[in-house]
Design a protein around this motif. Structure first.
Motif, PDB file in Angstrom:
ATOM      1  N   ILE A 118       1.355  -2.429   2.761  1.00 56.24           N
ATOM      2  CA  ILE A 118       0.720  -3.765   2.739  1.00 56.24           C
ATOM      3  C   ILE A 118       0.967  -4.499   4.060  1.00 56.24           C
ATOM      4  CG2 ILE A 118       0.731  -6.020   1.566  1.00 56.24           C
ATOM      5  CD1 ILE A 118       1.392  -4.390  -1.050  1.00 56.24           C
ATOM      6  N   ILE A 119       2.171  -4.343   4.585  1.00 50.73           N
ATOM      7  CA  ILE A 119       2.534  -5.042   5.834  1.00 50.73           C
ATOM      8  C   ILE A 119       1.567  -4.702   6.974  1.00 50.73           C
ATOM      9  CG2 ILE A 119       4.299  -5.030   7.666  1.00 50.73           C
ATOM     10  CD1 ILE A 119       6.312  -5.032   5.238  1.00 50.73           C
ATOM     11  N   LYS A 120       1.095  -3.441   7.003  1.00 52.34           N
ATOM     12  CA  LYS A 120       0.171  -3.016   8.063  1.00 52.34           C
ATOM     13  C   LYS A 120      -1.134  -3.814   8.022  1.00 52.34           C
ATOM     14  CE  LYS A 120       2.006   1.636   8.389  1.00 52.34           C
ATOM     15  NZ  LYS A 120       1.867   3.007   7.907  1.00 52.34           N
ATOM     16  N   ILE A 121      -1.552  -4.215   6.801  1.00 52.48           N
ATOM     17  CA  ILE A 121      -2.835  -4.936   6.647  1.00 52.48           C
ATOM     18  C   ILE A 121      -2.668  -6.429   6.972  1.00 52.48           C
ATOM     19  CG2 ILE A 121      -4.783  -5.331   5.078  1.00 52.48           C
ATOM     20  CD1 ILE A 121      -3.444  -3.119   3.258  1.00 52.48           C
ATOM     21  N   ILE A 122      -1.493  -6.982   6.705  1.00 50.54           N
ATOM     22  CA  ILE A 122      -1.277  -8.426   6.877  1.00 50.54           C
ATOM     23  C   ILE A 122      -1.355  -8.814   8.366  1.00 50.54           C
ATOM     24  CG2 ILE A 122       0.408 -10.311   6.571  1.00 50.54           C
ATOM     25  CD1 ILE A 122       1.408  -8.810   4.070  1.00 50.54           C
TER      26      ILE A 122
ATOM     27  N   ALA B 236       5.073   0.718  -1.022  1.00 53.27           N
ATOM     28  CA  ALA B 236       3.888  -0.147  -1.171  1.00 53.27           C
ATOM     29  C   ALA B 236       3.980  -1.305  -0.191  1.00 53.27           C
ATOM     30  CB  ALA B 236       3.788  -0.665  -2.598  1.00 53.27           C
ATOM     31  N   ALA B 237       5.188  -1.874  -0.063  1.00 51.72           N
ATOM     32  CA  ALA B 237       5.397  -2.995   0.870  1.00 51.72           C
ATOM     33  C   ALA B 237       5.110  -2.560   2.296  1.00 51.72           C
ATOM     34  CB  ALA B 237       6.835  -3.489   0.746  1.00 51.72           C
ATOM     35  N   ASN B 238       5.555  -1.348   2.674  1.00 58.23           N
ATOM     36  CA  ASN B 238       5.316  -0.846   4.039  1.00 58.23           C
ATOM     37  C   ASN B 238       3.831  -0.720   4.341  1.00 58.23           C
ATOM     38  OD1 ASN B 238       7.958  -0.693   4.846  1.00 58.23           O
ATOM     39  ND2 ASN B 238       8.239   1.376   4.048  1.00 58.23           N
TER      40      ASN B 238
ATOM     41  N   GLY C  15      11.850   1.291  -7.431  1.00 55.46           N
ATOM     42  CA  GLY C  15      12.213   0.542  -6.232  1.00 55.46           C
ATOM     43  C   GLY C  15      11.660   1.206  -4.984  1.00 55.46           C
TER      44      GLY C  15
ATOM     45  N   ALA D 240       8.009   0.560  -4.760  1.00 56.38           N
ATOM     46  CA  ALA D 240       7.805  -0.827  -4.312  1.00 56.38           C
ATOM     47  C   ALA D 240       7.997  -0.932  -2.798  1.00 56.38           C
ATOM     48  CB  ALA D 240       8.779  -1.753  -5.034  1.00 56.38           C
ATOM     49  N   ASP D 241       9.018  -0.256  -2.272  1.00 60.13           N
ATOM     50  CA  ASP D 241       9.278  -0.300  -0.830  1.00 60.13           C
ATOM     51  C   ASP D 241       8.155   0.341  -0.030  1.00 60.13           C
ATOM     52  OD1 ASP D 241      11.606  -1.648  -1.194  1.00 60.13           O
ATOM     53  OD2 ASP D 241      12.902   0.124  -1.132  1.00 60.13           O
TER      54      ASP D 241
ATOM     55  N   SER E 124      -0.812 -10.886  11.951  1.00 59.83           N
ATOM     56  CA  SER E 124       0.337 -11.557  12.578  1.00 59.83           C
ATOM     57  C   SER E 124       0.109 -13.069  12.586  1.00 59.83           C
ATOM     58  CB  SER E 124       0.512 -11.087  14.010  1.00 59.83           C
ATOM     59  OG  SER E 124       0.732  -9.705  14.014  1.00 59.83           O
ATOM     60  N   VAL E 125       1.161 -13.830  12.275  1.00 65.78           N
ATOM     61  CA  VAL E 125       1.039 -15.296  12.232  1.00 65.78           C
ATOM     62  C   VAL E 125       2.214 -15.943  12.961  1.00 65.78           C
ATOM     63  CG1 VAL E 125       0.860 -17.337  10.720  1.00 65.78           C
ATOM     64  CG2 VAL E 125      -0.093 -15.164   9.950  1.00 65.78           C
ATOM     65  N   THR E 126       1.896 -16.960  13.787  1.00 72.20           N
ATOM     66  CA  THR E 126       2.951 -17.778  14.398  1.00 72.20           C
ATOM     67  C   THR E 126       2.901 -19.143  13.719  1.00 72.20           C
ATOM     68  OG1 THR E 126       2.596 -16.606  16.455  1.00 72.20           O
ATOM     69  CG2 THR E 126       3.878 -18.633  16.599  1.00 72.20           C
ATOM     70  N   PHE E 127       3.990 -19.516  13.046  1.00 74.08           N
ATOM     71  CA  PHE E 127       4.007 -20.746  12.240  1.00 74.08           C
ATOM     72  C   PHE E 127       4.290 -21.968  13.114  1.00 74.08           C
ATOM     73  CE2 PHE E 127       4.509 -17.478   9.108  1.00 74.08           C
ATOM     74  CZ  PHE E 127       3.871 -17.957   7.985  1.00 74.08           C
TER      75      PHE E 127
END
Lengths: 207, 213
Positions: free
Chosen positions: B19-23, B15-17, B9, B12-13, B25-28
């Motif tokens: 990945i978030i840096k690469i994603i 890894a998530a931290n 776990g 996984a956390d 920003s999006v406004t839906f």
């Protein structure tokens, strides 16, 4: 029989311990559920007299690996997907225009995407909070579903087949080994092999 | 010795931290996308529909993965795919029905006690807790639903799922056998050099032995 006062105590205990942490029960229930389902399916393979021994030697380890890999990949993959979605919504990296407009108005837009920023801690009107919540739930549910499909239906089948085919090759090689007839007799007496040879009708495996 | 899944776990956390840096920003702002997310939040999080989606997607992927497992012989591949289909169909059908019934039951039995609600309707409501929040109560009902369905499935896994899987697997194996026999018979009708498959196998063994000598 549980008395009414005891049942009230149990219900209260459940509310106090699990109402704040719903993820805990999802994981606990999932692990127990997979283990039970796997045990039932292994018994279904063993008692199915239409499946030949050779195939049982593949299917039993396959089912065993299915439960183990499912639990591990759920933790590793699904949890990563859920954690990403939660952080994206929490930090405002992925955001609704209405929420962004509100944060800009209150000079908080600079914090968007900051790992330490938490939109849920920002005070906002009830209607906007509701709007943010359904966006958060939607993102979370979508990511969890994609993560579970990927882990349970793509990663697990590949890994369980890999493990089961190795087990099948090893077991057949051991049983058919011409060099060690004594060892072969020992193998045949062991409970593992008696599982595979449940039905006497099958003649596919030459021992 | 205790076994803990916490390290996985934590991996996984972290890894998530990363990945978030690469994603980006999006406004839906697209209404279709927000509509889909709203629908997903409402429907995908419910355990019966979640189980159905997992079952349907499993049916679309797992049998094909089994059929393409080149590490085992053709017979094992076919038996494995047949059993996988049977297991998914049996497991999804009972899983969806049981979850739906259990969650409906716990939802209707955890109502706030009042004059209109009887004893049974408020049986699962926390009575001695000082503050019951809407969110807390939703999670409480969810927990009880899971607990009840888990208890029911302890029996149904063995009493319904396992026998249903056996019967469906055998039906599928019979179908595969019939199809294979039909193909073999057609082959011998077309090329009548051998009277049966046994004669063909015996002759080819003889030929193989001759070659190896």
């Amino acid at each position: 029989m549980v008395s009414p006062s005891n049942s009230i105590k149990i219900i209260d205990y459940i509310y106090k311990n699990y109402s704040a942490k719903p993820g805990k029960i999802l994981i606990h229930a999932g692990v127990i559920g997979w283990a039970l389902s796997s045990a039932a399916q292994i018994s279904a393979i063993i008692f199915n007299d239409k499946i030949p021994k050779e195939q049982k030697m593949f299917l039993v380890p396959q089912e065993f690996a299915d439960a183990c890999v499912n639990i591990l990949s759920f933790y590793a993959v699904t949890r990563t997907f859920t954690a990403i979605a939660t952080k994206l919504a929490k930090t405002g990296k992925w955001i609704l225009p209405s929420v962004k407009k509100y944060l800009t108005k209150h000079n908080l837009a600079n914090n968007l995407g900051n790992p330490n920023f938490d939109i849920s801690q920002v005070k906002m009107p009830y209607s906007l909070r509701k709007h943010y919540n359904w966006f958060n739930y939607g993102l979370d549910a979508t990511a969890t579903t994609i993560g579970s499909v990927l882990s349970c239906n793509i990663i697990t089948p590949f890994l369980r087949n890999f493990y089961a085919s190795h087990r099948q090759h090893d077991n057949i090689a051991k049983i058919n080994s011409p060099e060690c007839p004594q060892q072969k007799k020992k193998c045949l007496k062991s409970p593992v092999y008696s599982i595979y040879s449940y039905q006497p009708k099958s003649s596919n495996l030459k021992i | 010795m205790s076994f803990s899944l916490k390290p996985i776990g934590n991996i996984a956390d972290s890894a998530a931290n990363r990945i978030i840096k690469i994603i980006p920003s999006v406004t839906f702002s697209n209404k279709k996308v927000t509509g889909v997310l709203k629908w997903a939040g409402k429907h995908l999080s419910s355990p019966p529909s979640n189980r159905f989606i997992l079952g349907a997607s499993a049916l679309m992927s797992q049998p094909f993965i089994d059929l393409n497992n080149k590490r085992v012989d053709e017979k094992t591949r076919k038996v494995s795919a047949a059993r996988t289909i049977a297991k998914i169909v049996a497991g999804t059908t009972t899983g969806v029905i049981i979850r739906w019934l259990c969650f409906k039951a716990t939802k209707s039995m955890a109502m706030k006690p009042s004059k209109s609600t009887g004893f049974l309707r408020s049986l699962l409501y926390p009575k001695n807790t000082s503050k019951v929040t809407v969110k807390g109560l939703t999670h409480h009902k969810m927990f009880l639903g899971h607990l009840l369905s888990l208890g029911v499935m302890m029996f149904t896994n063995f009493a319904i799922d396992a026998p249903l899987t056996i019967s469906l697997t055998n039906k599928l194996l019979d179908k595969i056998d019939k199809k294979e026999k039909k193909i073999t018979n057609n082959y011998f009708k077309k090329y009548p050099y051998y009277s049966s498959i046994d004669e063909f196998v015996a002759k080819s063994k003889e030929v193989n032995n001759g070659i190896s000598k």
